[in-house]
Write an enzyme that holds these catalytic residues in place. Structure first.
Site, PDB file in Angstrom:
ATOM      1  N   HIS A  62     -34.612  -1.044 -38.989  1.00  0.00           N
ATOM      2  CA  HIS A  62     -35.472  -1.471 -37.878  1.00  0.00           C
ATOM      3  C   HIS A  62     -35.516  -2.986 -37.702  1.00  0.00           C
ATOM      4  O   HIS A  62     -36.098  -3.481 -36.738  1.00  0.00           O
ATOM      5  CB  HIS A  62     -36.891  -0.907 -38.048  1.00  0.00           C
ATOM      6  CG  HIS A  62     -37.702  -1.575 -39.109  1.00  0.00           C
ATOM      7  ND1 HIS A  62     -37.985  -0.987 -40.322  1.00  0.00           N
ATOM      8  CD2 HIS A  62     -38.301  -2.786 -39.151  1.00  0.00           C
ATOM      9  CE1 HIS A  62     -38.730  -1.805 -41.047  1.00  0.00           C
ATOM     10  NE2 HIS A  62     -38.931  -2.910 -40.362  1.00  0.00           N
ATOM     11  N   ASP A 109     -34.279   4.580 -42.730  1.00  0.00           N
ATOM     12  CA  ASP A 109     -34.444   3.199 -42.274  1.00  0.00           C
ATOM     13  C   ASP A 109     -33.690   2.248 -43.204  1.00  0.00           C
ATOM     14  O   ASP A 109     -34.289   1.513 -43.988  1.00  0.00           O
ATOM     15  CB  ASP A 109     -35.935   2.862 -42.230  1.00  0.00           C
ATOM     16  CG  ASP A 109     -36.207   1.509 -41.605  1.00  0.00           C
ATOM     17  OD1 ASP A 109     -35.272   0.921 -41.025  1.00  0.00           O
ATOM     18  OD2 ASP A 109     -37.354   1.035 -41.697  1.00  0.00           O
ATOM     19  N   SER A 203     -39.712  -6.658 -44.158  1.00  0.00           N
ATOM     20  CA  SER A 203     -39.067  -5.399 -44.516  1.00  0.00           C
ATOM     21  C   SER A 203     -37.694  -5.696 -45.108  1.00  0.00           C
ATOM     22  O   SER A 203     -37.092  -6.719 -44.819  1.00  0.00           O
ATOM     23  CB  SER A 203     -38.907  -4.523 -43.278  1.00  0.00           C
ATOM     24  OG  SER A 203     -40.158  -4.211 -42.737  1.00  0.00           O
TER      25      SER A 203
END
Length: 249
Positions: A62, A109, A203
């Site tokens: 993402h 992800d 992230s």
């Protein structure tokens, strides 16, 4: 108030990614984590990542969205607001997103970045050692994660690399809270004490337990990373070893 599934998806999609950072931690010794990568868009930190070979970085899928349609990899950094001599800034040649990410974003992800030029290994830049096999991880193990993200919810990103210690949670407890958003085979989770957590801004940062790489920051409760009720979630890197090795061979 409990999140409904539709609200959860809505918040995640509007946020442009489930970004994460470090809350309640401390500054790391400069360059003590030479595998850390700062992924940047127009010289602004977007996500964390880890150098897994001379020309590949592992991060969250993402981190590449419509608002960040290209990324630069910054290696050897401690203070990303400065042009440190130790830094290597490398363009991305290819984005390799897990093929199942589009249909099941949260479970898959994960993304590989193939850099246009190889990293130069030295005292500031080095590769991280991947797990050897897909083994179980017990709960309540003390782990640590580092990043350049926000040091408090809704705050600003950190200029220097920070780290925080967290304890893993039982997978069944994560499943009870996150329902089908949590995959016990491909994810692990930690619980926040309300003071320490990863949060918006990084992230893709690696999670270490007992000095071994175990996970990669994925998502937390939207806009409230120190939420005690909802565990913080990481991709379980060992579960993706076949896919990683196939693409970097």
């Amino acid at each position: 108030m409990l999140l409904t599934v539709s609200l959860l998806i809505s918040v995640f999609s509007l946020s442009g990614g489930l970004e994460s950072g470090i809350v309640g931690g401390k500054e790391v010794k400069p360059h003590s984590r030479p595998y850390m990568a700062s992924l940047q868009y127009r010289r602004q930190h977007t996500c964390g990542g880890m150098l897994i070979s001379d020309d590949y970085v592992l991060t969250s899928a993402h981190c590449l969205d419509k608002s960040t349609n290209f990324l630069e990899v910054v290696l050897g950094a401690h203070n990303i607001s400065q042009n440190e001599d130790s830094q290597q800034i490398i363009q991305v040649d290819k984005y390799i997103i897990h093929p199942k990410y589009e249909n099941d974003a949260l479970t898959y992800d994960i993304m590989l970045l193939k850099m246009k030029t190889k990293a130069v290994r030295n005292e500031f830049v080095d590769v991280i050692e991947l797990p050897e096999n897909n083994e179980g991880i017990p709960a309540h193990v003390e782990c640590s994660i580092a990043g350049w993200g926000m040091k408090k919810p809704r705050g600003r990103a950190s200029d220097v690399l920070w780290e925080v210690s967290l304890k893993l949670q039982f997978s069944f407890e994560c499943k009870n809270k996150w329902k089908h958003h949590f995959n016990s085979e491909k994810m692990i989770c930690s619980v926040s004490d309300g003071k320490r957590a990863f949060c918006q801004g990084d992230s893709g940062s690696p999670l270490f337990c007992d000095s071994e790489l175990k996970g990669m920051a994925a998502y937390t409760y939207p806009n409230d990373c120190t939420n005690k009720k909802y565990p913080e979630v990481y991709m379980k890197i060992s579960a993706f070893l076949p896919w990683i090795k196939q693409n970097i061979k």
